[in-house]
Design an enzyme around this catalytic site. Structure first.
Site, short mmCIF file in Angstrom:
data_model
loop_
_atom_site.label_atom_id
_atom_site.label_comp_id
_atom_site.label_asym_id
_atom_site.label_seq_id
_atom_site.Cartn_x
_atom_site.Cartn_y
_atom_site.Cartn_z
N GLU A 17 0.84 -1.22 0.00
CA GLU A 17 0.00 0.00 0.00
C GLU A 17 0.86 1.25 0.00
O GLU A 17 2.05 1.22 0.27
CB GLU A 17 -0.90 0.04 1.24
CG GLU A 17 -2.36 -0.32 1.01
CD GLU A 17 -3.14 0.78 0.27
OE1 GLU A 17 -2.53 1.75 -0.19
OE2 GLU A 17 -4.37 0.64 0.16
N ASN A 145 -9.62 5.54 2.80
CA ASN A 145 -8.64 5.19 1.80
C ASN A 145 -8.08 6.41 1.09
O ASN A 145 -7.68 7.37 1.73
CB ASN A 145 -9.22 4.15 0.83
CG ASN A 145 -8.48 2.83 0.91
OD1 ASN A 145 -7.25 2.81 1.00
ND2 ASN A 145 -9.21 1.74 0.90
N ASP A 193 -9.64 2.47 -4.19
CA ASP A 193 -8.68 2.31 -3.10
C ASP A 193 -7.80 3.56 -3.08
O ASP A 193 -8.31 4.67 -3.02
CB ASP A 193 -7.90 1.02 -3.30
CG ASP A 193 -7.26 0.48 -2.02
OD1 ASP A 193 -6.75 1.29 -1.22
OD2 ASP A 193 -7.24 -0.74 -1.83
#
Length: 290
Positions: A17, A145, A193
């Site tokens: 991420e 997010n 996302d």
């Protein structure tokens, strides 16, 4: 993979991420949330580093005076340039962890949270100012997010993934009352996302369970779809000396038949032109009492 899409760093991150380009050091920074690792990669030399964190780490961003600010399970902390850790804002909630985060043009850190079980309304979004003042900008979100800003800094973009929306709000306005839908991702295309905004004001977003990236114009029109070999891309960011390569983090977790590249860092060469980032400006104050 297409000719312009490649594996930049082969890895098996459970939940890669938060890619961020650090122009000062010429390296990309990203995390493996569930692996409790911060990764770096310098494209010019190929040098890589991996650092273990105290807890699950949702995001890691460069500090203006060196080191990293990290969004951890129990709050926001800092690793200085020598690797020593200290808390900047400690706010432990059982069953909750830090998720995506971003640094605003004014040097403030915006850091989101979510519950491990993704229970509706279990997360929030906090703004940590350079002077150490913390403000809960949003409560009752589910999977906090992607966060980003328009090139002139006048607009803020924000994703709460289960809504399937990217929202937009005038910078400085109350997010709880002034955000509005910018785009809604159609069912079947995945969940929005992490995101980044390019120099043209277009919004790029990774689509979890969608195996693709979308780029939206400042008007909200979908003008580019980038198919990916992995089902769960998580975020994207421009990097490299000229900010023209788009780096994409990916996840292996929950994918029963994961592609061999799942968990790796991908790169889309010459994808566009990114915006220079801002380092977090608030690493000088003592940790607040909690």
């Amino acid at each position: 993979m297409s000719q312009d899409l490649a594996v930049a760093v082969r890895a098996e991150s459970a939940l890669g991420e938060g890619p961020t380009w650090d122009a000062t050091t010429g390296r990309l920074i990203w995390v493996d949330i569930l692996g409790s690792r911060v990764h770096t990669y310098a494209p010019a030399t190929g040098r890589r580093t991996v650092m273990a964190t105290e807890q699950h780490v949702g995001a890691a961003k460069p500090c203006a005076d060196g080191g990293l600010v990290v969004n951890l399970r129990d709050g926001i902390g800092r690793y200085d340039a020598e690797g020593a850790f200290s808390w900047l804002l400690r706010d432990p909630v059982p069953g909750r962890r830090g998720n995506d985060a971003a640094v605003a043009p004014d040097g403030a850190l915006w850091a989101g949270t979510m519950r491990y079980d993704e229970a509706p309304g279990g997360g929030n979004l906090v703004r940590l100012a350079p002077d150490g003042a913390a403000h809960e900008a949003l409560s009752g979100v589910t999977v906090s997010n992607g966060i980003g800003w328009s090139p002139d800094g006048s607009l803020m973009y924000y994703v709460d993934s289960p809504t399937r929306r990217i929202d937009v709000c005038p910078t400085g306005a109350d997010l709880a009352t002034h955000r509005r839908p910018f785009v809604t991702v159609e069912p079947g295309a995945g969940y929005p996302d992490g995101l980044t905004v390019d120099a043209d004001g277009c919004v790029w977003v990774a689509l979890w369970d969608g195996a693709r990236l979308h780029r939206y114009t400042p008007r909200g029109d979908l003008d580019r779809v980038v198919p990916l070999p992995v089902a769960r891309p998580t975020a994207c960011a421009f990097g490299g000396a000229d900010l023209r390569d788009l780096y994409i983090t990916t996840a292996r977790t929950g994918a029963p038949h994961a592609h061999p590249s799942a968990g790796s860092l991908l790169v889309l060469r010459n994808a566009g032109h990114g915006l220079p980032g801002t380092a977090f400006g608030g690493c000088q104050y003592p940790a607040p009492a909690c």
